[in-house]
Each structure stands twice: as structure tokens, then as C-alpha cells.
Design a protein around this motif. Structure first.
Motif, PDB file in Angstrom:
ATOM      1  N   PRO A 630       2.285  -1.907   7.999  1.00  0.00           N
ATOM      2  CA  PRO A 630       1.085  -2.175   7.208  1.00  0.00           C
ATOM      3  C   PRO A 630       1.044  -3.652   6.804  1.00  0.00           C
ATOM      4  CG  PRO A 630       2.519  -0.537   6.151  1.00  0.00           C
ATOM      5  CD  PRO A 630       3.220  -0.995   7.356  1.00  0.00           C
ATOM      6  N   TYR A 632       0.702  -5.172   4.102  1.00  0.00           N
ATOM      7  CA  TYR A 632       1.444  -5.631   2.931  1.00  0.00           C
ATOM      8  C   TYR A 632       2.949  -5.716   3.154  1.00  0.00           C
ATOM      9  CZ  TYR A 632       1.566  -0.565   2.154  1.00  0.00           C
ATOM     10  OH  TYR A 632       1.708   0.780   2.290  1.00  0.00           O
ATOM     11  N   TYR A 633       3.408  -5.362   4.382  1.00  0.00           N
ATOM     12  CA  TYR A 633       4.819  -5.551   4.677  1.00  0.00           C
ATOM     13  C   TYR A 633       5.081  -6.805   5.477  1.00  0.00           C
ATOM     14  CZ  TYR A 633       5.936  -1.066   2.829  1.00  0.00           C
ATOM     15  OH  TYR A 633       6.112  -0.014   1.990  1.00  0.00           O
ATOM     16  N   ASN A 635       5.563 -10.563   6.367  1.00  0.00           N
ATOM     17  CA  ASN A 635       6.095 -11.669   5.559  1.00  0.00           C
ATOM     18  C   ASN A 635       5.006 -12.684   5.264  1.00  0.00           C
ATOM     19  OD1 ASN A 635       8.727 -10.748   5.418  1.00  0.00           O
ATOM     20  ND2 ASN A 635       9.126 -11.508   7.496  1.00  0.00           N
TER      21      ASN A 635
ATOM     22  N   LYS B  86      12.408  -4.591   6.096  1.00  0.00           N
ATOM     23  CA  LYS B  86      10.961  -4.743   6.274  1.00  0.00           C
ATOM     24  C   LYS B  86      10.492  -4.241   7.633  1.00  0.00           C
ATOM     25  CE  LYS B  86       9.456  -8.236   3.040  1.00  0.00           C
ATOM     26  NZ  LYS B  86       9.043  -9.604   2.807  1.00  0.00           N
ATOM     27  N   TRP B  92       7.791   1.848   6.094  1.00  0.00           N
ATOM     28  CA  TRP B  92       6.334   1.699   6.014  1.00  0.00           C
ATOM     29  C   TRP B  92       5.648   2.932   5.426  1.00  0.00           C
ATOM     30  CZ3 TRP B  92       5.951  -0.069  11.789  1.00  0.00           C
ATOM     31  CH2 TRP B  92       6.703  -1.238  11.937  1.00  0.00           C
ATOM     32  N   ASP B  95       4.798   2.892  -0.372  1.00  0.00           N
ATOM     33  CA  ASP B  95       3.545   2.241  -0.767  1.00  0.00           C
ATOM     34  C   ASP B  95       3.732   0.746  -0.957  1.00  0.00           C
ATOM     35  OD1 ASP B  95       1.616   4.696  -1.506  1.00  0.00           O
ATOM     36  OD2 ASP B  95       3.728   5.189  -1.887  1.00  0.00           O
ATOM     37  N   TYR B  97       7.076  -2.553  -0.712  1.00  0.00           N
ATOM     38  CA  TYR B  97       8.486  -2.882  -0.511  1.00  0.00           C
ATOM     39  C   TYR B  97       8.736  -4.214  -1.203  1.00  0.00           C
ATOM     40  CZ  TYR B  97      12.721  -4.166   2.084  1.00  0.00           C
ATOM     41  OH  TYR B  97      13.975  -4.542   2.442  1.00  0.00           O
ATOM     42  N   ARG B 117      -4.893   0.453  -7.350  1.00  0.00           N
ATOM     43  CA  ARG B 117      -5.424   0.810  -6.028  1.00  0.00           C
ATOM     44  C   ARG B 117      -6.417   1.947  -6.162  1.00  0.00           C
ATOM     45  NH1 ARG B 117      -0.309   1.057  -1.859  1.00  0.00           N
ATOM     46  NH2 ARG B 117       0.200  -1.146  -2.028  1.00  0.00           N
TER      47      ARG B 117
END
Lengths: 635, 131
Positions: A630, A632-633, A635, B86, B92, B95, B97, B117
Motif C-alpha cells: 500500500p 503508506y508503506y 519509503n 516494510k 501490508w 493499517d 507500520y 480515516r
């Protein structure tokens, strides 16, 4: 001497003779002697039907002129021919007066007045005729006729023995040749030499006896029949020359074949080059070579130009109307086809020829299969070795990295506490100074906690940079089919699996979505997994490879590779350490390579899981994510 | 008041998070491993769970899977000392990390962001059939 005692005595002698030797000519000569001595006659002759021309040939005689030796009679011709045809004895006191009589000057029959002629009995008309002649006119008694008929019966027995003996001799010779060829084939590891020896045997007069032989091999991947060798004379003159030469080499077949194989002279022949230019796709009902592969059986083609599976072009190129094809089969798999013909002497190809050829093809199949396995083994070993070396290298690096990461981790958590509480301390100081107003001591204390959190921040940055630096194994991904990679790697293990008698079961889910993978790295992982499985399957067994799609935590889609072996599993203390980069059960090399496999899979965003069932086997799961991370992961 | 469950095997970290988050006005409970986590979840479902990944026994990723499978889609923030997870696709499924740091601002921002959210499924719902 009475007639009955004559009969008994004569029969006894003939029986003795018949059992004393296996040489037919010798037996017949001796029987003639007995007949001449015991019966009151002046001449005696034995005619036998010759198998190839169907004529009665004089095989043994007494009292006849030398020139009679060359006489050949047709069945039905003259008294002798009549007896042979009808299988009935004839006793003639006035032979020349008989309407069936035909005069042969060679026999000088005019001096004989009477004759007795009896057939040598067999199921099919007759095997021959025994004649006795008498100069004085006389009647042959019934007794004499019966004695001669019985002797003829003995001759039948002798003939059967002789034929049996001859066949045995042939079989022995064939076994000897097969043995020689197998020795010769074992003398070389080179595929080309081995095949040359076999084609030589097929075309050698003593053995297969075909004029020409062509060899096609079936491509494992493309299913194409490629001509790879042709052996035979380039022309009629060449044929005569070669056969004359070969005649001189009799008796030293083995050595000659081995020597000749080393010389590679066959490559210069036109015929060989012609064969090497031939290439056919294997398509049903298309051509005779394909059909030989598909039906896995030999074909003996006699009217090539009328045959639906022989193209005009093919028949013209061969220049013959008759030829035969035989499949080369090893482990139920067709490896190629041998085609033979008799272009130069036009001899028909008999069933016996074909049987002989079939026996030779066993050797050819064996040679090709051996060579294939051998070269596959070499290739596979080379590839596996280089992969293994890469893994060992990567593993050493990763081991260092892993240690650094371990240390860094242990430091990080206390740092978070130290830094976190230093910040809280500073906040508390700020609260206090609001409550109590400015205070030098509070200011100093706030400064100290500032220093602590500042230094902690510095350490955190340092550790982060160190870890980024030591994080090895950047991957270069491209979209690809996982199943294809699995199949490619399994292909490398084909020889190894076969050799170790391992039963491979694959179940690859069709139409899996494409994955973004570093193909080379994933191959390394698969090689490592299969290699470990093979190591555990020393006594053969089962290797099961599956791919399928499934969900993870009801949110993520992933593709799983499942590798299961029946190698009995690993001891618990080993299992606990399989991901430890410093751990190995082998005397050489580093660990099982699983730590690096894990790294590679993790770099793909995947995970690796191992199940160990003692007494059963090990199952490894590779889970690879289907979607990208996703946003938001990132970097 | 929003409720947060902090799961970490390091006592001092649990203490730090609890103090900081309570100061920010959340109601905080703590657990030191997976087993404790499920004991707590059996009694009460929080609005958010902060999960450390590297723990002895069941690791944070496994705990998360079990929570998502058994307790429904409770928002989860996974934490680790470094960013090495990551790339792990299993992460993943969480919600968010966050890499652990003495500086808790990122964690606090993430918590706020999750609470703000738009809710597809209301947090705290423990019925997996809602998916």
C-alpha cells in the motif's frame, strides 16, 4: 542274408550314422555308403530341395559319374521330380520305358535298367528324393522299398537336426556380434562414436547386412526429428569397394570397429551430410518417420511411392522403393528413429532382418539415453554448482549482515526507552519550571536531558544508516510466470531425480497471475529447496511441487509454492536452526542456504515457512504477494 | 475516550508508550505477548492496537493475522526497531507500520490519522462476517 535281416541291419547302421555327427554332408555320404553296401544295387543318389531356388540338388551319390554332381532337377521333372512332387515311391524295372522318364546325359542313365525312387518325407511336399539304380534288370521288392523309405525317414530327421543346428549356429553368431557391439559401444563415451559403431553393425554384412542406415534423434523440447548420422556407400561403386574391404576384416570385427570409430571418417561421406540435412516435425498422419515415433513401432515399407505416408520427395531423395523404420525407445520414451534400406543390392527386407534391427536399436537407444543423461548431468551439475557458489557467497555476506542487524536490534530498544524518557524528562522539567518559575537547577537538568535525547537521536541515525548499508540483496524484478520458473528449475533436476529414483509429482495451478520477481534470485531459491529435498531423498521417494493462489489474513492475495518431500524430516535440533546462517549439517559448505532463501523471498515482500514432520518429510511454503505494498508503506 | 492496546515485550517501552499516550488523552492497556493480548481481547476490543513485531513466541505479524482472522478488522499499527519488515507483504495487512524511535511524534501522528480515516468498518467491530 534274408531281406528282413537286411532291413534291420541297414536301419541300425543308418541310425548310428544319423546320431554320430551333425554335419549333414558327411551324414549323407555315409548313408549312401550303407545303402550301396547293403542293397544289391549299382548306384545310389540323394537329392535335396534347395531352399533358395526350389530345385532338387544332388547332394550325395555313389556309382554316378562326377559330372552328375552338378545336376539340378525341377520338382515334377523326370522320375525323381515326380516322386518329389507326389511324395510317393516308384519302383521301376524298366525305368527308361516309363512315361515319366526324362533322360539326363550327366547321369549316364542308359546303363541302368531298373530304379527305385523314394521321397524324403516332410509335411510340405518333400525334402528330397533317394534313388537307387541297378544295371541288371530287376524288380525291387516291397521290403526293399520299405527299407529305403525308412532310411529316407532317417534322412528327414538328419535334415531337421541340421537345420536346427544351423539356426543355433546363427543365433550364437548373432549373440557374439551383439556382444562385440556392446563391448565396442562401451569403449567410448562419445555419443557420435557409439552411434557410429551401432550403425556399422546395422550395415555390416555379418550382422545387420543393410546397405544403408540413417539415424534421426527426437528433440526433447521441439519435437523435431533431426537427421544426425548416415552410414552407407555414396554410390554403387563405393558399395562394392566397401564390401570388398569389409570382407577382408572378417574375424576382427570388434577391434576394427573401435579403431574406425575414432577416425571420424564418416563425416566426409555425402550420404552422412545428406542425412544431417534432414529435419521433420512430428505430426500425426504426416510422414512415416513421425508415424514411427508416434506409434512406437517399426514399419517395413515395400512400395514407397504408393505409400500415403511417404512423399514423392522423400522417396526420390532416398532413391529406393523399399525401406524400413524402427523407433529408438528407452524408458517408454521415443528418442529417435533408424531408417534402413538396401539401395545397392535391392534385397528385400525380411521380417528376420527387422527383428535383428530391432535388437540393435536397443543398443542405439541405450547409447543415446546414456549420453543424454550424461550430458544433462554435466550441464545440470555445472549450473547447480555455480548457483550453489553464488548462494554460498551471498550467505557469507548475509551472515555478517544478520549479525550486525541482531546487535543493532538489541541496542535499538533500550535506545528508544532512554531517548523517550529523556524527552519526557525534559517535558516534565518544562512543566515544573512553569509551576515554580525559572530555576537554574531545572534549566541544567533540562539541558542534560536534551543532551541525552540528542545523543540518542544521533545513535539512532547511525544505526539506521549502518543497517541500510548492510542490507544486501537488492532485487531486479520483472513480470513473469512463476510456473515457468518452477518448470525450468525442475528440468535441471530431471536427471538427478531419475538417477535417485525419485517420483516427481507437480501440480501447478493454471493461469496464475503474473508476478513481479527477480527471476534469477527466485530460481536460486527453488534450486536450493529442490537440492535440499534431493539430499534428504537418498533412498528415492516422493517430491511434490505445487503452486496455487490463496488469501492471507483475508486481506492480501498471495501465490504459494509448496515443496514437499518424503525424506523423513530433520531432527528437531536441526529444524530449530534451519534459518540460522551459521548452521549446517553438511561437512562442506555453509548452511542449508535457507537463510539466504528467506532473505530473497523477504526482499520480494514474501515469506518462507517450513514444516517438519519427523519420519515423514519436510514441506516448504514460499508465499509471494500478488499486489504491491500500500502507498503508506512506501519509503 | 479512544482505547488503545499496546503490545511489546520490553517493559520500559510499554511504560513509555502508556505514559505518552495517556498524556494525549487515550485510555491505554498493555500486554507483553500474544497470549496476554488475546486474554485482553476476549474481554474488551480496543479502538486500536499497537503491535511490536519482534517478540518471543508468537511474533507481532502472527498475532495480527490471528486478530484479523478471529476478532475482525481492528486497526493495527505494527512497530519494529528498523524498517526491515516494510517489504514483507504480510505486514501490508496492517493499517500502518511505524519504525520505533525515541521520538514518538510519528507514532502519534499515525494514531491520529487512523482515527480520522473514513470508516469503512467501524473499529471495534469483532464480527469477521462484516468483510
Amino acid at each position: 542274408m534274408t531281406e528282413s535281416s537286411l532291413g534291420l541291419e541297414t536301419l541300425q547302421e543308418v541310425t548310428l550314422i544319423a546320431n554320430s555327427t551333425l554335419d549333414l554332408d558327411e551324414t549323407l555320404e555315409k548313408i549312401i555308403q550303407v545303402i550301396a553296401n547293403k542293397m544289391h544295387i549299382d548306384a545310389c543318389a540323394i537329392y535335396l530341395v534347395n531352399e533358395s531356388d526350389g530345385l532338387l540338388h544332388l547332394k550325395a551319390a555313389k556309382g554316378l559319374p562326377e559330372k552328375a554332381r552338378h545336376i539340378n532337377l525341377q520338382i515334377g521333372q523326370g522320375v525323381t521330380g515326380w516322386v518329389a512332387q507326389h511324395g510317393t515311391s516308384l519302383a521301376l524295372s524298366e525305368a527308361m520305358q516309363d512315361p515319366r522318364f526324362v533322360y539326363f546325359p550327366e547321369i549316364e542313365e542308359e546303363k541302368f535298367n531298373s530304379m527305385l525312387s523314394v521321397p524324403i518325407p516332410a509335411d510340405c511336399p518333400t525334402l528330397g528324393v533317394i534313388n537307387v539304380h541297378s544295371i541288371p534288370r530287376r524288380m525291387f521288392s516291397l521290403e526293399e522299398t520299405r527299407v529305403l523309405e525308412t532310411i529316407a525317414g532317417q534322412v528327414t530327421g538328419c535334415l531337421r537336426n541340421a537345420i536346427q543346428f544351423h539356426q543355433n549356429q546363427m543365433t550364437l553368431k548373432e549373440i557374439q556380434i551383439l556382444y562385440d557391439i556392446s563391448l565396442a559401444v562401451q569403449s567410448t563415451l562419445k555419443l557420435e562414436h557409439g552411434l557410429w559403431i551401432i550403425l556399422s553393425a546395422i550395415t555390416m554384412g555379418e550382422a545387420g547386412g543393410f546397405n544403408r542406415a540413417m539415424l534421426f534423434t527426437l528433440g526433447e523440447k521441439n519435437q523435431q526429428l533431426q537427421g544426425i548420422m548416415g552410414l552407407g556407400p555414396d554410390s554403387h561403386e563405393d558399395a562394392v569397394r566397401i564390401w570388398t574391404e569389409l570382407d577382408k576384416k572378417k574375424g576382427n570385427l570388434l577391434q576394427w570397429v573401435i579403431n574406425e570409430a575414432q577416425r571420424d571418417l564418416h563425416r566426409d561421406s555425402q550420404f552422412h551430410n545428406f542425412v544431417c540435412g534432414l529435419n521433420y516435425s512430428v505430426i500425426p498422419n504426416d510422414n512415416i518417420l513421425s508415424e514411427t515415433v508416434l506409434q512406437k513401432k517399426p514399419f517395413n515399407i515395400t512400395k514407397a511411392r504408393e505409400h500415403p505416408l511417404v512423399s514423392q520427395e522423400f522417396a526420390d531423395a532416398l532413391g529406393v522403393d523399399s525401406f524400413a523404420t524402427v523407433p529408438l525407445i528407452a524408458h517408454e520414451e521415443v528418442l529417435g528413429v533408424i531408417l534402413v534400406d538396401n539401395r545397392y543390392d535391392q534385397k528385400p527386407i525380411t521380417e528376420e532382418n527387422l527383428r535383428f534391427l530391432a535388437r540393435f536399436t536397443v543398443y542405439a537407444s541405450w547409447v543415446i539415453e546414456n549420453s543424454r543423461l550424461f550430458s544433462k548431468l554435466l550441464d545440470t551439475n555445472r549450473e547447480l554448482l555455480s548457483m550453489k557458489e553464488q548462494l554460498v557467497q551471498a550467505e557469507r555476506l548475509s551472515a555478517l549482515g544478520e549479525m550486525a542487524a541482531e546487535v543493532a536490534h538489541e541496542i535499538k530498544n533500550p535506545l528508544v526507552s532512554i531517548g523517550g524518557f529523556a524527552r519526557r524528562l525534559k517535558d516534565k522539567m518544562a512543566d515544573l519550571s512553569q509551576k515554580w518559575g525559572d530555576n537554574e537547577d531545572l534549566k541544567s537538568a533540562a539541558n542534560y536531558s536534551d543532551i541525552i535525547s540528542g545523543e540518542v537521536e544521533r545513535l539512532e541515525r547511525l544505526l539506521k544508516n549502518t543497517l541500510i548499508y548492510s542490507k544486501s540483496g537488492a532485487i531486479e524484478t520483472e513480470e513473469c510466470q512463476l510456473n515457468k520458473l518452477v518448470e525450468e528449475v525442475l528440468y535441471l533436476f530431471k536427471a538427478g531425480l531419475y538417477e535417485k529414483n525419485i517420483n516427481l509429482i507437480t501440480s501447478l495451478e493454471a493461469d496464475l497471475p503474473l508476478l513481479n520477481l527477480d527471476q534469477q534470485k527466485i530460481k536460486q531459491v527453488l534450486i536450493n529447496l529442490f537440492y535440499n529435498a534431493l539430499e534428504s531423498l537418498t533412498l528415492g521417494g516422493l517430491l511434490k511441487v505445487e503452486t496455487f493462489q490463496e488469501d492471507y489474513a483475508q486481506k492480501q492475495k498471495m501465490i504459494t509454492v509448496r515443496v514437499e518431500d518424503s525424506g523423513g524430516g530433520v531432527p528437531q535440533e536441526v529444524f530449530e536452526n534451519i534459518f540460522n546462517p551459521f548452521f549446517t549439517t553438511k561437512h562442506t559448505g555453509t548452511g542449508l542456504g535457507l537463510s539466504i532463501c528467506r532473505k530473497i523471498i523477504e526482499n520480494h515482500g514474501g515469506t518462507i515457512r517450513v514444516e517438519n514432520q519427523l519420519g515423514k518429510g519436510v514441506t516448504v511454503y514460499l508465499h509471494l504477494p500478488l499486489q504491491n505494498s500500500p502507498d503508506y508503506y512506501k519509503n | 475516550m479512544k482505547t488503545i492496546l499496546v503490545v511489546d515485550d520490553e517493559q520500559n517501552i510499554r511504560f513509555l508508550y502508556k505514559e505518552e499516550l495517556e498524556d494525549d488523552g487515550y485510555q491505554v492497556t498493555v500486554a507483553s505477548n500474544g497470549e496476554e493480548t488475546f486474554k485482553i481481547l476476549d474481554k474488551q476490543i480496543p479502538d486500536l492496537i499497537i503491535l511490536d513485531i519482534k517478540m518471543p513466541g508468537m511474533d507481532g505479524i502472527e498475532v495480527m493475522r490471528k486478530i484479523k482472522d478471529e476478532k475482525g478488522d481492528i486497526p493495527i499499527i505494527l512497530c519494529s526497531a528498523y524498517g526491515q519488515y516494510k517489504q514483507d507483504f504480510r505486514v501490508w495487512a496492517s493499517d500502518a507500520y511505524v519504525v520505533k524511535s525515541a521520538d514518538l511524534r510519528e507514532l502519534k501522528l499515525t494514531i491520529k490519522e487512523i482515527f480520522n480515516r473514513p470508516k469503512v468498518n467501524g473499529p471495534g467491530q469483532n464480527d469477521p462476517s462484516n468483510y
